[in-house]
Design a protein around this motif. Sequence first.
Motif, mmCIF file in Angstrom:
data_model
loop_
_atom_site.group_PDB
_atom_site.id
_atom_site.type_symbol
_atom_site.label_atom_id
_atom_site.label_comp_id
_atom_site.label_asym_id
_atom_site.label_seq_id
_atom_site.Cartn_x
_atom_site.Cartn_y
_atom_site.Cartn_z
ATOM 1 N N UNK A 1 0.826 -1.186 0.000
ATOM 2 C CA UNK A 1 0.000 0.000 0.000
ATOM 3 C C UNK A 1 0.872 1.252 0.000
ATOM 4 N N UNK A 2 2.005 1.177 0.688
ATOM 5 C CA UNK A 2 2.907 2.325 0.718
ATOM 6 C C UNK A 2 3.458 2.618 -0.672
ATOM 7 N N UNK A 3 3.876 1.571 -1.384
ATOM 8 C CA UNK A 3 4.413 1.763 -2.733
ATOM 9 C C UNK A 3 3.352 2.359 -3.655
ATOM 10 N N UNK A 4 2.123 1.861 -3.559
ATOM 11 C CA UNK A 4 1.039 2.392 -4.376
ATOM 12 C C UNK A 4 0.785 3.854 -4.046
ATOM 13 N N UNK A 6 2.902 6.014 -2.827
ATOM 14 C CA UNK A 6 4.006 6.829 -3.333
ATOM 15 C C UNK A 6 3.876 7.076 -4.836
ATOM 16 N N UNK A 7 3.521 6.044 -5.582
ATOM 17 C CA UNK A 7 3.372 6.187 -7.028
ATOM 18 C C UNK A 7 2.212 7.125 -7.357
ATOM 19 N N UNK A 8 1.086 6.945 -6.683
ATOM 20 C CA UNK A 8 -0.078 7.797 -6.933
ATOM 21 C C UNK A 8 0.243 9.244 -6.581
ATOM 22 N N UNK A 9 0.912 9.470 -5.479
ATOM 23 C CA UNK A 9 1.288 10.838 -5.093
ATOM 24 C C UNK A 9 2.269 11.437 -6.103
ATOM 25 N N UNK A 10 3.198 10.626 -6.581
ATOM 26 C CA UNK A 10 4.153 11.110 -7.575
ATOM 27 C C UNK A 10 3.469 11.526 -8.866
ATOM 28 N N UNK A 11 2.587 10.678 -9.380
ATOM 29 C CA UNK A 11 1.859 11.026 -10.610
ATOM 30 C C UNK A 11 0.960 12.231 -10.352
ATOM 31 N N UNK A 12 0.325 12.266 -9.195
ATOM 32 C CA UNK A 12 -0.523 13.410 -8.846
ATOM 33 C C UNK A 12 0.258 14.714 -8.834
ATOM 34 N N UNK A 13 1.479 14.658 -8.302
ATOM 35 C CA UNK A 13 2.331 15.846 -8.278
ATOM 36 C C UNK A 13 2.591 16.346 -9.691
ATOM 37 N N UNK A 14 2.935 15.419 -10.592
ATOM 38 C CA UNK A 14 3.214 15.824 -11.971
ATOM 39 C C UNK A 14 1.977 16.409 -12.642
ATOM 40 N N UNK A 15 0.842 15.828 -12.391
ATOM 41 C CA UNK A 15 -0.389 16.301 -13.029
ATOM 42 C C UNK A 15 -0.774 17.689 -12.498
ATOM 43 N N UNK A 16 -0.667 17.884 -11.183
ATOM 44 C CA UNK A 16 -1.080 19.160 -10.589
ATOM 45 C C UNK A 16 -0.098 20.298 -10.869
ATOM 46 N N UNK A 17 1.170 20.009 -11.007
ATOM 47 C CA UNK A 17 2.166 21.073 -11.151
ATOM 48 C C UNK A 17 2.705 21.226 -12.565
ATOM 49 N N UNK A 18 2.303 20.377 -13.450
ATOM 50 C CA UNK A 18 2.862 20.440 -14.794
ATOM 51 C C UNK A 18 1.777 20.419 -15.842
ATOM 52 N N UNK A 100 12.825 8.851 -12.029
ATOM 53 C CA UNK A 100 11.787 7.856 -12.301
ATOM 54 C C UNK A 100 12.019 7.133 -13.628
ATOM 55 N N UNK A 101 12.417 7.876 -14.643
ATOM 56 C CA UNK A 101 12.675 7.239 -15.937
ATOM 57 C C UNK A 101 13.880 6.304 -15.853
#
Length: 136
Positions: A1-4, A6-18, A100-101
């Motif tokens: 659940x922690x890994x999920x 982290x991934x969701x928060x990471x993608x969310x960050x990119x979507x909200x700030x970029x 990430x890449x």
Amino acid sequence: MLATALVVCGWGYFILTGSVETIWPMFGVANQLLAVVALSVATTAIVNSGRARYAWVTVLPMGFVATTTTTAGFLEITGKFARMARNPETFLKGWLNIGLTATLLTLVAIILVAAVSKWVAALRAGKAAVAIAGQN
């Protein structure tokens, strides 16, 4: 659940700030690398089932997609993402994209090395079984 999370928060960050321009190249690389993983799993199933002579059907497209996607990922890291990392306004986004890449590329490389070692082991075991059967 922690890994999920982290991934969701990471993608969310990119979507909200970029913009789509920020996330789209990494999404494309991730999508194609998923195809490489799927083709390596299919190849493993083919080899393990004793039908290694048909493995070329999955190995050829896997090799092509792995080569083109790895090249594209490298070019994104050294081009667009490196420019973002040098800009003070997009410094964090640039380094996150690079990290990430690079992580995606590294993990798929590990999967491919493990898969190839399994194919070689299965082929050697098959040849040994044929040699033993031929002696009887």
